[in-house]
Design a protein around this motif. Structure first.
Motif, PDB file in Angstrom:
ATOM      1  N   PHE A 124       0.856  -1.186   0.000  1.00 27.66           N
ATOM      2  CA  PHE A 124       0.000   0.000   0.000  1.00 27.66           C
ATOM      3  C   PHE A 124       0.894   1.238   0.000  1.00 27.66           C
ATOM      4  CE2 PHE A 124      -2.495  -3.402   1.792  1.00 27.66           C
ATOM      5  CZ  PHE A 124      -3.732  -3.253   1.170  1.00 27.66           C
ATOM      6  N   THR A 125       1.075   1.804  -1.168  1.00 28.15           N
ATOM      7  CA  THR A 125       2.065   2.875  -1.341  1.00 28.15           C
ATOM      8  C   THR A 125       1.470   4.275  -1.311  1.00 28.15           C
ATOM      9  OG1 THR A 125       1.837   2.646  -3.744  1.00 28.15           O
ATOM     10  CG2 THR A 125       3.575   1.364  -2.676  1.00 28.15           C
ATOM     11  N   ARG A 126       0.142   4.396  -1.356  1.00 32.72           N
ATOM     12  CA  ARG A 126      -0.468   5.721  -1.344  1.00 32.72           C
ATOM     13  C   ARG A 126      -0.547   6.258   0.080  1.00 32.72           C
ATOM     14  NH1 ARG A 126      -5.737   6.376  -3.793  1.00 32.72           N
ATOM     15  NH2 ARG A 126      -6.356   4.442  -2.766  1.00 32.72           N
ATOM     16  N   PRO A 127      -0.644   7.588   0.246  1.00 33.23           N
ATOM     17  CA  PRO A 127      -0.678   8.167   1.600  1.00 33.23           C
ATOM     18  C   PRO A 127      -1.846   7.667   2.445  1.00 33.23           C
ATOM     19  CG  PRO A 127      -0.232   9.865  -0.037  1.00 33.23           C
ATOM     20  CD  PRO A 127      -0.597   8.645  -0.792  1.00 33.23           C
ATOM     21  N   SER A 128      -3.014   7.483   1.836  1.00 32.05           N
ATOM     22  CA  SER A 128      -4.168   7.011   2.597  1.00 32.05           C
ATOM     23  C   SER A 128      -5.144   6.316   1.658  1.00 32.05           C
ATOM     24  CB  SER A 128      -4.867   8.167   3.316  1.00 32.05           C
ATOM     25  OG  SER A 128      -5.391   9.095   2.393  1.00 32.05           O
ATOM     26  N   TYR A 129      -6.029   5.527   2.270  1.00 30.20           N
ATOM     27  CA  TYR A 129      -6.994   4.748   1.499  1.00 30.20           C
ATOM     28  C   TYR A 129      -8.388   4.930   2.088  1.00 30.20           C
ATOM     29  CZ  TYR A 129      -3.084   2.372  -0.743  1.00 30.20           C
ATOM     30  OH  TYR A 129      -1.948   2.111  -1.471  1.00 30.20           O
ATOM     31  N   VAL A 130      -9.371   4.905   1.211  1.00 24.99           N
ATOM     32  CA  VAL A 130     -10.762   4.954   1.652  1.00 24.99           C
ATOM     33  C   VAL A 130     -11.273   3.524   1.735  1.00 24.99           C
ATOM     34  CG1 VAL A 130     -13.091   5.722   1.106  1.00 24.99           C
ATOM     35  CG2 VAL A 130     -11.137   7.212   0.616  1.00 24.99           C
ATOM     36  N   PHE A 131     -11.654   3.111   2.922  1.00 24.38           N
ATOM     37  CA  PHE A 131     -12.139   1.753   3.105  1.00 24.38           C
ATOM     38  C   PHE A 131     -13.594   1.679   2.645  1.00 24.38           C
ATOM     39  CE2 PHE A 131     -13.228  -2.213   5.003  1.00 24.38           C
ATOM     40  CZ  PHE A 131     -12.033  -2.883   5.206  1.00 24.38           C
ATOM     41  N   PRO A 132     -13.930   0.746   1.749  1.00 20.51           N
ATOM     42  CA  PRO A 132     -15.306   0.683   1.241  1.00 20.51           C
ATOM     43  C   PRO A 132     -16.295   0.325   2.344  1.00 20.51           C
ATOM     44  CG  PRO A 132     -14.071  -1.256   0.571  1.00 20.51           C
ATOM     45  CD  PRO A 132     -13.074  -0.308   1.184  1.00 20.51           C
ATOM     46  N   ASP A 133     -17.462   0.906   2.271  1.00 20.57           N
ATOM     47  CA  ASP A 133     -18.491   0.709   3.287  1.00 20.57           C
ATOM     48  C   ASP A 133     -19.749   0.128   2.625  1.00 20.57           C
ATOM     49  OD1 ASP A 133     -20.120   0.720   5.452  1.00 20.57           O
ATOM     50  OD2 ASP A 133     -19.959   2.859   5.874  1.00 20.57           O
ATOM     51  N   PRO A 134     -20.058  -1.144   2.862  1.00 21.61           N
ATOM     52  CA  PRO A 134     -21.218  -1.745   2.211  1.00 21.61           C
ATOM     53  C   PRO A 134     -22.535  -1.420   2.908  1.00 21.61           C
ATOM     54  CG  PRO A 134     -20.167  -3.364   3.600  1.00 21.61           C
ATOM     55  CD  PRO A 134     -19.329  -2.118   3.687  1.00 21.61           C
ATOM     56  N   LEU A 135     -22.452  -0.896   4.120  1.00 23.76           N
ATOM     57  CA  LEU A 135     -23.676  -0.596   4.856  1.00 23.76           C
ATOM     58  C   LEU A 135     -24.265   0.721   4.346  1.00 23.76           C
ATOM     59  CD1 LEU A 135     -22.508  -1.575   8.444  1.00 23.76           C
ATOM     60  CD2 LEU A 135     -23.776  -2.954   6.794  1.00 23.76           C
ATOM     61  N   PRO A 136     -25.543   0.754   4.034  1.00 29.00           N
ATOM     62  CA  PRO A 136     -26.143   1.944   3.383  1.00 29.00           C
ATOM     63  C   PRO A 136     -26.495   3.057   4.374  1.00 29.00           C
ATOM     64  CG  PRO A 136     -27.797   0.235   3.642  1.00 29.00           C
ATOM     65  CD  PRO A 136     -26.512  -0.353   4.168  1.00 29.00           C
ATOM     66  N   PHE A 137     -25.483   3.549   5.081  1.00 27.87           N
ATOM     67  CA  PHE A 137     -25.757   4.631   6.031  1.00 27.87           C
ATOM     68  C   PHE A 137     -26.206   5.903   5.321  1.00 27.87           C
ATOM     69  CE2 PHE A 137     -22.744   2.045   8.591  1.00 27.87           C
ATOM     70  CZ  PHE A 137     -23.565   1.808   9.674  1.00 27.87           C
ATOM     71  N   ASP A 138     -25.756   6.068   4.066  1.00 28.32           N
ATOM     72  CA  ASP A 138     -26.127   7.289   3.344  1.00 28.32           C
ATOM     73  C   ASP A 138     -27.615   7.334   3.000  1.00 28.32           C
ATOM     74  OD1 ASP A 138     -25.898   5.152   1.621  1.00 28.32           O
ATOM     75  OD2 ASP A 138     -25.133   6.357  -0.044  1.00 28.32           O
ATOM     76  N   GLU A 139     -28.304   6.197   3.158  1.00 29.29           N
ATOM     77  CA  GLU A 139     -29.740   6.171   2.894  1.00 29.29           C
ATOM     78  C   GLU A 139     -30.566   6.496   4.133  1.00 29.29           C
ATOM     79  OE1 GLU A 139     -30.738   2.427   1.197  1.00 29.29           O
ATOM     80  OE2 GLU A 139     -29.295   2.599  -0.459  1.00 29.29           O
ATOM     81  N   VAL A 140     -29.888   6.652   5.261  1.00 34.07           N
ATOM     82  CA  VAL A 140     -30.577   6.986   6.518  1.00 34.07           C
ATOM     83  C   VAL A 140     -30.508   8.493   6.737  1.00 34.07           C
ATOM     84  CG1 VAL A 140     -30.668   6.600   9.009  1.00 34.07           C
ATOM     85  CG2 VAL A 140     -29.938   4.753   7.479  1.00 34.07           C
ATOM     86  N   GLY A 141     -31.646   9.086   7.074  1.00 32.87           N
ATOM     87  CA  GLY A 141     -31.665  10.523   7.305  1.00 32.87           C
ATOM     88  C   GLY A 141     -31.357  11.286   6.040  1.00 32.87           C
ATOM     89  N   SER A 142     -30.522  12.301   6.184  1.00 35.70           N
ATOM     90  CA  SER A 142     -30.122  13.126   5.049  1.00 35.70           C
ATOM     91  C   SER A 142     -28.682  12.805   4.678  1.00 35.70           C
ATOM     92  CB  SER A 142     -30.258  14.616   5.408  1.00 35.70           C
ATOM     93  OG  SER A 142     -29.812  15.429   4.344  1.00 35.70           O
ATOM     94  N   ASP A 143     -28.500  11.915   3.688  1.00 33.68           N
ATOM     95  CA  ASP A 143     -27.165  11.489   3.245  1.00 33.68           C
ATOM     96  C   ASP A 143     -26.321  10.951   4.394  1.00 33.68           C
ATOM     97  OD1 ASP A 143     -27.575  12.099   0.556  1.00 33.68           O
ATOM     98  OD2 ASP A 143     -27.010  14.202   0.870  1.00 33.68           O
ATOM     99  N   GLY A 144     -26.944  10.180   5.291  1.00 33.97           N
ATOM    100  CA  GLY A 144     -26.204   9.559   6.375  1.00 33.97           C
ATOM    101  C   GLY A 144     -26.111  10.393   7.632  1.00 33.97           C
TER     102      GLY A 144
END
Length: 313
Positions: A124-144
């Motif tokens: 892993f050579t990049r400074p940081s990574y975004v870990f994928p999130d399969p849970l649909p929190f963005d569908e709860v409330g207003s964009d999560g």
């Protein structure tokens, strides 16, 4: 008031992970008398092992992995942390404890941390990574996000807090009611008496290293989608958990967990609040815990030396 609530929730979410790692540090210390400096890097290893299974080493998005693959990734990351933590104790730490070499176990744990971090750097050579999130929190409330008391609270933060508390309760139940927990308490009370009574001391301690590694690794993997995760993130996580353990003097696992929550809240406050017109800002919430640990260790060393000198006189 709304800002205070937001800071409290975000701080508790981060603190729940710090607290679970602090549980591990406290338990290891009470069983062996060592400070496991490599623990944060082992937790980071769990996160990157899970990321490797979930999405490989390339760029990922929040929706690039399904729930089934995410669960497999979590299982693999946790298993890697368990195996590495137990193996590191058995192969690198235990021999030095047997000889009573303090310098030996310190060097061993630092070497483990360096080896783990270097291994992660290879893939892993990049400074940081975004870990994928399969849970649909963005569908709860207003964009999560949900509105609570005028504050905009991230739903995922509430999930991480609940998950952290659930794991802490599970760890407490195992320590209090299981055969493994009874054996570990016997070792903690008197390791020599436990050995004479037939308790397999070395094997149980190795198992404890593995299980607490898995516990903290699981928490970190679940919390990873909350923010970008870099190679150094595991080390920082370990330092903040160590701060929590130091604050309570390695007194008990539950005290370490509660102190971890406190560290998370204070950290969030440092990043967001003004003090007498002076704003510290986000940069200081990484710096101050490290500074506190260094100062604490230095003061403790001086106090120990003075105590030894007084006893000699």
């Amino acid at each position: 008031m709304s800002l205070l609530l937001q800071v409290l929730v975000s701080g508790l979410a981060a603190g729940a992970v710090y607290g679970l790692v602090a549980i591990a540090l406290v338990l290891v210390y009470r069983l062996t008398g060592i400070v496991y400096f490599a623990f944060g890097d082992l937790v980071g290893l769990a996160v990157f092992a899970a990321l490797l299974v979930a999405a490989g080493t390339g760029p990922v998005t929040q929706t690039s992995v399904g729930a089934g693959r995410f669960l497999v990734a979590v299982a693999v990351g946790t298993a890697v942390c368990i195996a590495t933590s137990a193996g590191a104790y058995w192969l690198a730490v235990h021999p030095h404890l047997e000889r009573g070499s303090v310098v030996g176990w310190i060097a061993a744990t630092v070497a483990i941390a360096y080896a783990v971090r270097t291994s992660i750097d290879v893939f892993f050579t990049r400074p940081s990574y975004v870990f994928p999130d399969p849970l649909p929190f963005d569908e709860v409330g207003s964009d999560g996000f949900v509105a609570v008391g005028g504050a905009s609270i991230q739903v995922r933060a509430l999930f991480v807090i609940a998950f952290g508390f659930a794991l802490a309760l599970l760890a407490g139940l195992v320590l209090r009611r299981s055969k493994l927990g009874r054996g570990l308490r016997a070792i903690e009370s008197d390791v020599e008496a436990a050995g004479l009574a037939g308790v397999p001391v070395t094997r149980l301690i190795a198992v404890a290293f593995g299980l607490v590694g898995g516990l903290a690794g699981l928490a970190a993997v679940v919390a990873a989608p909350s923010a970008p995760f870099g190679v150094e993130a595991g080390s920082l996580l370990g330092v903040k958990a160590l701060l929590a353990a130091l604050v309570v003097g390695f007194s008990s696992p539950i005290a370490g967990f509660l102190a971890g929550l406190g560290v998370g809240v204070v950290e969030a406050g440092i990043a967001n609040f003004h003090l007498a017109g002076f704003e510290l800002g986000p940069a200081y919430h990484e710096l101050l815990p490290i500074a506190f640990v260094l100062v604490y260790v230095a003061v403790r060393a001086v106090a120990t030396d003075r105590g030894a000198a007084l006893r000699e006189t």
